[in-house]
Motif scaffolding. Structure first.
Motif, PDB file in Angstrom:
ATOM      1  N   LEU A 188       0.847  -1.183   0.000  1.00  0.00           N
ATOM      2  CA  LEU A 188       0.000   0.000   0.000  1.00  0.00           C
ATOM      3  C   LEU A 188       0.888   1.240   0.000  1.00  0.00           C
ATOM      4  CD1 LEU A 188      -2.604  -1.090   2.707  1.00  0.00           C
ATOM      5  CD2 LEU A 188      -2.794  -1.339   0.218  1.00  0.00           C
ATOM      6  N   ARG A 189       0.923   1.950  -1.096  1.00  0.00           N
ATOM      7  CA  ARG A 189       1.730   3.169  -1.187  1.00  0.00           C
ATOM      8  C   ARG A 189       0.946   4.327  -0.589  1.00  0.00           C
ATOM      9  NH1 ARG A 189       4.445   2.530  -7.290  1.00  0.00           N
ATOM     10  NH2 ARG A 189       5.773   0.740  -6.739  1.00  0.00           N
ATOM     11  N   LEU A 190       1.206   4.567   0.682  1.00  0.00           N
ATOM     12  CA  LEU A 190       0.441   5.560   1.429  1.00  0.00           C
ATOM     13  C   LEU A 190       1.020   6.957   1.257  1.00  0.00           C
ATOM     14  CD1 LEU A 190       0.082   3.627   4.828  1.00  0.00           C
ATOM     15  CD2 LEU A 190      -1.403   3.502   2.815  1.00  0.00           C
ATOM     16  N   SER A 191       0.140   7.926   1.220  1.00  0.00           N
ATOM     17  CA  SER A 191       0.549   9.317   1.323  1.00  0.00           C
ATOM     18  C   SER A 191       0.668   9.670   2.802  1.00  0.00           C
ATOM     19  CB  SER A 191      -0.461  10.213   0.610  1.00  0.00           C
ATOM     20  OG  SER A 191      -0.003  11.543   0.534  1.00  0.00           O
ATOM     21  N   ILE A 233      -2.644   4.612  -2.186  1.00  0.00           N
ATOM     22  CA  ILE A 233      -3.746   4.861  -1.266  1.00  0.00           C
ATOM     23  C   ILE A 233      -3.623   6.315  -0.806  1.00  0.00           C
ATOM     24  CG2 ILE A 233      -4.807   4.197   0.918  1.00  0.00           C
ATOM     25  CD1 ILE A 233      -5.009   2.042  -1.239  1.00  0.00           C
ATOM     26  N   VAL A 234      -4.410   7.190  -1.424  1.00  0.00           N
ATOM     27  CA  VAL A 234      -4.278   8.632  -1.234  1.00  0.00           C
ATOM     28  C   VAL A 234      -5.667   9.263  -1.298  1.00  0.00           C
ATOM     29  CG1 VAL A 234      -3.126  10.740  -2.043  1.00  0.00           C
ATOM     30  CG2 VAL A 234      -2.042   8.520  -2.436  1.00  0.00           C
ATOM     31  N   ALA A 235      -5.876  10.335  -0.541  1.00  0.00           N
ATOM     32  CA  ALA A 235      -7.133  11.072  -0.623  1.00  0.00           C
ATOM     33  C   ALA A 235      -7.332  11.623  -2.028  1.00  0.00           C
ATOM     34  CB  ALA A 235      -7.156  12.213   0.393  1.00  0.00           C
ATOM     35  N   GLY A 260     -11.343  -2.663  -4.859  1.00  0.00           N
ATOM     36  CA  GLY A 260     -12.632  -2.028  -4.632  1.00  0.00           C
ATOM     37  C   GLY A 260     -12.545  -0.873  -3.653  1.00  0.00           C
ATOM     38  N   TRP A 261     -11.348  -0.289  -3.519  1.00  0.00           N
ATOM     39  CA  TRP A 261     -11.124   0.770  -2.538  1.00  0.00           C
ATOM     40  C   TRP A 261     -11.187   2.147  -3.194  1.00  0.00           C
ATOM     41  CZ3 TRP A 261      -7.753   4.842  -2.246  1.00  0.00           C
ATOM     42  CH2 TRP A 261      -7.678   5.513  -1.017  1.00  0.00           C
ATOM     43  N   GLU A 262     -11.861   3.058  -2.535  1.00  0.00           N
ATOM     44  CA  GLU A 262     -11.828   4.470  -2.890  1.00  0.00           C
ATOM     45  C   GLU A 262     -11.757   5.280  -1.599  1.00  0.00           C
ATOM     46  OE1 GLU A 262     -14.315   5.762  -6.518  1.00  0.00           O
ATOM     47  OE2 GLU A 262     -15.526   4.208  -5.556  1.00  0.00           O
ATOM     48  N   PRO A 263     -11.120   6.449  -1.618  1.00  0.00           N
ATOM     49  CA  PRO A 263     -11.077   7.267  -0.398  1.00  0.00           C
ATOM     50  C   PRO A 263     -12.469   7.714   0.001  1.00  0.00           C
ATOM     51  CG  PRO A 263     -10.263   8.504  -2.291  1.00  0.00           C
ATOM     52  CD  PRO A 263     -10.422   7.088  -2.751  1.00  0.00           C
ATOM     53  N   GLY A 264     -12.773   7.614   1.282  1.00  0.00           N
ATOM     54  CA  GLY A 264     -14.090   7.988   1.770  1.00  0.00           C
ATOM     55  C   GLY A 264     -14.088   9.197   2.683  1.00  0.00           C
ATOM     56  N   HIS A 265     -12.892   9.713   2.996  1.00  0.00           N
ATOM     57  CA  HIS A 265     -12.786  10.828   3.939  1.00  0.00           C
ATOM     58  C   HIS A 265     -11.979  11.969   3.331  1.00  0.00           C
ATOM     59  CE1 HIS A 265     -13.680   7.358   6.532  1.00  0.00           C
ATOM     60  NE2 HIS A 265     -14.320   8.239   7.272  1.00  0.00           N
ATOM     61  N   SER A 266     -12.427  13.166   3.638  1.00  0.00           N
ATOM     62  CA  SER A 266     -11.787  14.380   3.136  1.00  0.00           C
ATOM     63  C   SER A 266     -11.626  15.368   4.275  1.00  0.00           C
ATOM     64  CB  SER A 266     -12.651  14.996   2.032  1.00  0.00           C
ATOM     65  OG  SER A 266     -12.255  16.322   1.744  1.00  0.00           O
ATOM     66  N   TRP A 267     -10.655  16.266   4.148  1.00  0.00           N
ATOM     67  CA  TRP A 267     -10.528  17.330   5.143  1.00  0.00           C
ATOM     68  C   TRP A 267     -11.796  18.176   5.193  1.00  0.00           C
ATOM     69  CZ3 TRP A 267     -11.057  22.388   3.647  1.00  0.00           C
ATOM     70  CH2 TRP A 267     -10.852  22.696   2.283  1.00  0.00           C
ATOM     71  N   ARG A 268     -12.579  18.133   4.138  1.00  0.00           N
ATOM     72  CA  ARG A 268     -13.807  18.932   4.104  1.00  0.00           C
ATOM     73  C   ARG A 268     -14.932  18.350   4.953  1.00  0.00           C
ATOM     74  NH1 ARG A 268     -12.140  19.617  -1.421  1.00  0.00           N
ATOM     75  NH2 ARG A 268     -11.872  21.834  -1.922  1.00  0.00           N
ATOM     76  N   ASP A 269     -14.792  17.087   5.382  1.00  0.00           N
ATOM     77  CA  ASP A 269     -15.913  16.468   6.098  1.00  0.00           C
ATOM     78  C   ASP A 269     -15.929  16.795   7.587  1.00  0.00           C
ATOM     79  OD1 ASP A 269     -13.975  14.852   7.263  1.00  0.00           O
ATOM     80  OD2 ASP A 269     -14.487  13.072   6.102  1.00  0.00           O
ATOM     81  N   GLY A 270     -15.056  17.724   8.010  1.00  0.00           N
ATOM     82  CA  GLY A 270     -15.062  18.146   9.404  1.00  0.00           C
ATOM     83  C   GLY A 270     -14.236  17.280  10.323  1.00  0.00           C
ATOM     84  N   ALA A 271     -13.391  16.407   9.766  1.00  0.00           N
ATOM     85  CA  ALA A 271     -12.609  15.493  10.596  1.00  0.00           C
ATOM     86  C   ALA A 271     -11.616  16.222  11.480  1.00  0.00           C
ATOM     87  CB  ALA A 271     -11.853  14.491   9.709  1.00  0.00           C
ATOM     88  N   GLU A 272     -11.276  17.477  11.114  1.00  0.00           N
ATOM     89  CA  GLU A 272     -10.290  18.211  11.902  1.00  0.00           C
ATOM     90  C   GLU A 272     -10.899  18.844  13.151  1.00  0.00           C
ATOM     91  OE1 GLU A 272      -7.574  19.438   8.050  1.00  0.00           O
ATOM     92  OE2 GLU A 272      -9.204  20.698   8.732  1.00  0.00           O
ATOM     93  N   VAL A 302      -6.462   8.273   8.078  1.00  0.00           N
ATOM     94  CA  VAL A 302      -6.142   6.968   8.645  1.00  0.00           C
ATOM     95  C   VAL A 302      -7.295   5.984   8.490  1.00  0.00           C
ATOM     96  CG1 VAL A 302      -6.898   7.552  10.987  1.00  0.00           C
ATOM     97  CG2 VAL A 302      -5.143   5.790  10.652  1.00  0.00           C
ATOM     98  N   ARG A 303      -8.526   6.471   8.509  1.00  0.00           N
ATOM     99  CA  ARG A 303      -9.667   5.575   8.354  1.00  0.00           C
ATOM    100  C   ARG A 303      -9.719   4.966   6.962  1.00  0.00           C
ATOM    101  NH1 ARG A 303     -13.632  10.116  10.651  1.00  0.00           N
ATOM    102  NH2 ARG A 303     -12.099  11.296   9.415  1.00  0.00           N
ATOM    103  N   ASP A 304      -9.246   5.716   5.972  1.00  0.00           N
ATOM    104  CA  ASP A 304      -9.163   5.158   4.627  1.00  0.00           C
ATOM    105  C   ASP A 304      -8.003   4.179   4.505  1.00  0.00           C
ATOM    106  OD1 ASP A 304     -11.406   6.386   3.513  1.00  0.00           O
ATOM    107  OD2 ASP A 304     -10.299   8.227   3.079  1.00  0.00           O
TER     108      ASP A 304
END
Length: 298
Positions: free
Chosen positions: A171-174, A233-235, A278-290, A208-210
């Motif tokens: 998994l090539r993580l960012s 594996i990147v947003a 079957g993986w796609e990113p499901g979380h963004s900085w825009r979703d209020g995670a911060e 991290v959840r992705d």
């Protein structure tokens, strides 16, 4: 899939992974250099201390666990705080030991490689690839011991897959970010293209959840790969909220001759992860995670 051994189980990504796998009802063995204090241990998880650069210890731990899958997250995560030779040696030796032991046990292999394998993050010069976006076919050209250790680690994973006939996914993580981590917000609010330093990964990240979701997809028997595969594996977007190509050009003064980026999309193309896992990113900085931590990055 019943049992999973997770190395680096006390680290940030490791702790999230251990919790998610245990929540899913899997038997989990968490391995790190030191086992956590009793009061910090999760019920239903076995904790084992081991030096993964020691083949004998690694083999004993894996053989005793007899896991269906091994998720290798233990590593020195960057070349800044240690001698380069230590970073390279630790990461490569532990990868060899874990992958060979996992393969001998017939376990599926999933591990944390890195975007740094392209030479992006820790390059000595103002690095840009020949084309954007970057995908798994982009040449790996590391200049630093950390990125080099990831390139070698992928070759070790491929060798283990060939030798033992097990699937292996790199998994090539960012840059992995966590809920409550405000570094993205601070960087975004203070960003000025006129004074900003070049970003090795062009402001890419992954929640991290992705990452955990990618691990779960990669160890799923229904998502079998043939031999070894590396996947990004990147947003989906950069964390600045700015047009990616325009920002790169403003900061660096140029773009690659071939650049096909739309809006604020990441410079990394993750379509292979969707196709294979079957993986796609499901979380963004825009979703209020911060705005509030569920777990710190330990």
């Amino acid at each position: 899939m019943d049992s999973v051994l997770v190395t680096g189980g006390a680290g940030g990504v490791g702790a999230w992974t251990v919790d998610a796998l245990a929540d899913a009802g899997r038997e989990v063995v968490a391995v790190d250099r030191e086992a956590p204090p009793t009061e910090e241990r999760r019920d239903g998880v076995d904790y084992v201390a081991a030096d993964l650069t020691d083949y004998g210890e690694t083999r004993q731990v894996v053989d005793a666990a007899a896991p269906d899958a091994v998720v290798h997250l233990a590593a020195i995560p960057h070349p800044k705080d240690h001698a380069g030779s230590r970073v390279f040696t630790n990461n490569v030796e532990s990868a060899y030991n874990v992958f060979d032991a996992a393969g001998a046990a017939g376990a599926r292999i999933v591990w944390a490689s890195s975007e740094s394998c392209y030479g992006t993050v820790f390059a000595a010069d103002d690095w840009l690839p020949d084309r954007l976006p970057i995908d798994e076919e982009t040449p790996t050209q590391p200049e630093d011991p950390y990125g080099l250790s990831k390139v070698v680690g992928e070759e070790v994973a491929a060798a283990a897959a060939r030798r033992h006939g097990v699937p292996a996914v790199s998994l090539r993580l960012s840059w992995v970010t966590f809920p409550g981590d405000e570094r993205r917000r601070e960087a975004r609010e203070t960003f000025d293209p006129a004074t900003a330093a070049p970003s090795g990964n062009c402001w890419s990240y992954v929640d991290v959840r992705d990452v955990v979701a990618a691990v779960e997809a990669a160890i799923d028997p229904e998502t079998a790969v043939d031999g070894h595969e590396a996947v990004l594996i990147v947003a989906a977007e950069n964390f600045l909220g700015r047009d990616t190509a325009a920002t790169i050009e403003a900061v660096r003064g140029e773009l690659p001759a071939e650049c096909d980026l739309d809006g604020d999309e990441s410079i990394f193309d993750c379509s292979k992860a969707k196709r294979l896992l079957g993986w796609e990113p499901g979380h963004s900085w825009r979703d209020g995670a911060e705005r509030g931590a569920e777990r710190d990055d330990g």
